[in-house]
Design a protein around this motif. Structure first.
Motif, PDB file in Angstrom:
ATOM      1  N   LEU A   8       5.575   1.450  13.709  1.00  0.00           N
ATOM      2  CA  LEU A   8       4.554   2.282  14.645  1.00  0.00           C
ATOM      3  C   LEU A   8       3.568   2.401  13.389  1.00  0.00           C
ATOM      4  N   TYR A   9       2.305   2.504  13.996  1.00  0.00           N
ATOM      5  CA  TYR A   9       1.008   2.693  13.254  1.00  0.00           C
ATOM      6  C   TYR A   9       0.100   4.061  13.161  1.00  0.00           C
ATOM      7  N   TYR A  10      -0.092   4.639  12.122  1.00  0.00           N
ATOM      8  CA  TYR A  10      -0.750   5.758  11.992  1.00  0.00           C
ATOM      9  C   TYR A  10      -2.273   5.858  11.579  1.00  0.00           C
ATOM     10  N   ASP A  11      -3.145   6.454  12.006  1.00  0.00           N
ATOM     11  CA  ASP A  11      -4.580   6.595  11.443  1.00  0.00           C
ATOM     12  C   ASP A  11      -4.828   8.000  11.416  1.00  0.00           C
ATOM     13  N   HIS A  48       0.853  -1.134   0.007  1.00  0.00           N
ATOM     14  CA  HIS A  48      -0.106  -0.066  -0.215  1.00  0.00           C
ATOM     15  C   HIS A  48       0.969   1.208  -0.065  1.00  0.00           C
ATOM     16  N   PRO A  49       0.578   2.354  -0.669  1.00  0.00           N
ATOM     17  CA  PRO A  49       1.397   3.372  -0.696  1.00  0.00           C
ATOM     18  C   PRO A  49       1.758   4.207   0.641  1.00  0.00           C
ATOM     19  N   GLY A  50       0.786   3.767   1.530  1.00  0.00           N
ATOM     20  CA  GLY A  50       0.795   4.324   2.869  1.00  0.00           C
ATOM     21  C   GLY A  50       1.759   3.761   3.763  1.00  0.00           C
ATOM     22  N   HIS A  51       2.321   2.700   3.354  1.00  0.00           N
ATOM     23  CA  HIS A  51       3.267   1.846   4.195  1.00  0.00           C
ATOM     24  C   HIS A  51       4.737   2.185   3.764  1.00  0.00           C
ATOM     25  N   PHE A  52       5.693   2.682   4.645  1.00  0.00           N
ATOM     26  CA  PHE A  52       6.919   2.905   4.094  1.00  0.00           C
ATOM     27  C   PHE A  52       7.727   2.990   5.459  1.00  0.00           C
ATOM     28  N   GLN A  53       9.055   2.853   4.980  1.00  0.00           N
ATOM     29  CA  GLN A  53      10.355   2.730   6.219  1.00  0.00           C
ATOM     30  C   GLN A  53      11.217   4.034   6.237  1.00  0.00           C
ATOM     31  N   GLU A  54      11.482   4.585   7.046  1.00  0.00           N
ATOM     32  CA  GLU A  54      12.270   5.601   7.093  1.00  0.00           C
ATOM     33  C   GLU A  54      13.156   5.623   8.568  1.00  0.00           C
ATOM     34  N   MET A  55      14.344   6.178   8.432  1.00  0.00           N
ATOM     35  CA  MET A  55      15.092   6.028   9.498  1.00  0.00           C
ATOM     36  C   MET A  55      14.912   7.728  10.089  1.00  0.00           C
ATOM     37  N   ILE A  56      14.586   7.723  11.484  1.00  0.00           N
ATOM     38  CA  ILE A  56      14.499   8.900  12.165  1.00  0.00           C
ATOM     39  C   ILE A  56      15.053   8.831  13.467  1.00  0.00           C
ATOM     40  N   TYR A  57      15.171   9.972  14.103  1.00  0.00           N
ATOM     41  CA  TYR A  57      16.027   9.919  15.303  1.00  0.00           C
ATOM     42  C   TYR A  57      15.093   9.854  16.278  1.00  0.00           C
ATOM     43  N   SER A  58      15.566   9.023  17.465  1.00  0.00           N
ATOM     44  CA  SER A  58      14.638   8.898  18.710  1.00  0.00           C
ATOM     45  C   SER A  58      14.214  10.340  19.471  1.00  0.00           C
ATOM     46  N   HIS A  59      15.264  11.395  19.308  1.00  0.00           N
ATOM     47  CA  HIS A  59      14.735  12.568  19.965  1.00  0.00           C
ATOM     48  C   HIS A  59      13.703  13.430  19.243  1.00  0.00           C
TER      49      HIS A  59
END
Length: 104
Positions: free
Chosen positions: A79-82, A9-20
């Motif tokens: 993580l999940y978003y809605d 699904h186009p809404g599924h993605f992986q991204e590296m982000i900072y924990s802060h």
């Protein structure tokens, strides 16, 4: 969250982000990545809409219990978003149901 059962699904993605990063910043990244314009977008740590799973906007990911690691081997976290769709400016959806039609 709604489309989690779909493999691609186009809404599924992986991204590296900072924990802060704050959860509000993560929401901005999700909006940039997906094009979602809703102002009611939420992030959850589990695939549920429970209040316990909701991540507060003002906290960082680290404050929510997600700790980073070295850049060459960061931990994987799901993580999940809605979001709720808002129809405040659509004239068709906001029109009066009882529109009368002119007969020719």
């Amino acid at each position: 969250m709604t489309f989690n059962s779909m493999k691609s699904h186009p809404g599924h993605f992986q991204e590296m982000i900072y924990s802060h990063m704050k959860v509000s910043g993560l929401i901005d990244r999700i909006r940039d990545r997906t094009g979602i314009a809703s102002t009611r977008l939420s992030v959850f740590k589990e695939q549920s809409h429970s209040p316990e799973s909701l991540l507060p906007l003002e906290l960082s990911l680290e404050e929510c219990g997600f700790y980073g690691g070295p850049p060459h081997s960061p931990p994987n976290v799901h993580l999940y978003y809605d979001y709720n769709i808002e129809f405040s400016d659509c004239p068709v959806l906001n029109c009066d149901y009882y529109i009368t039609m002119r007969k020719c």
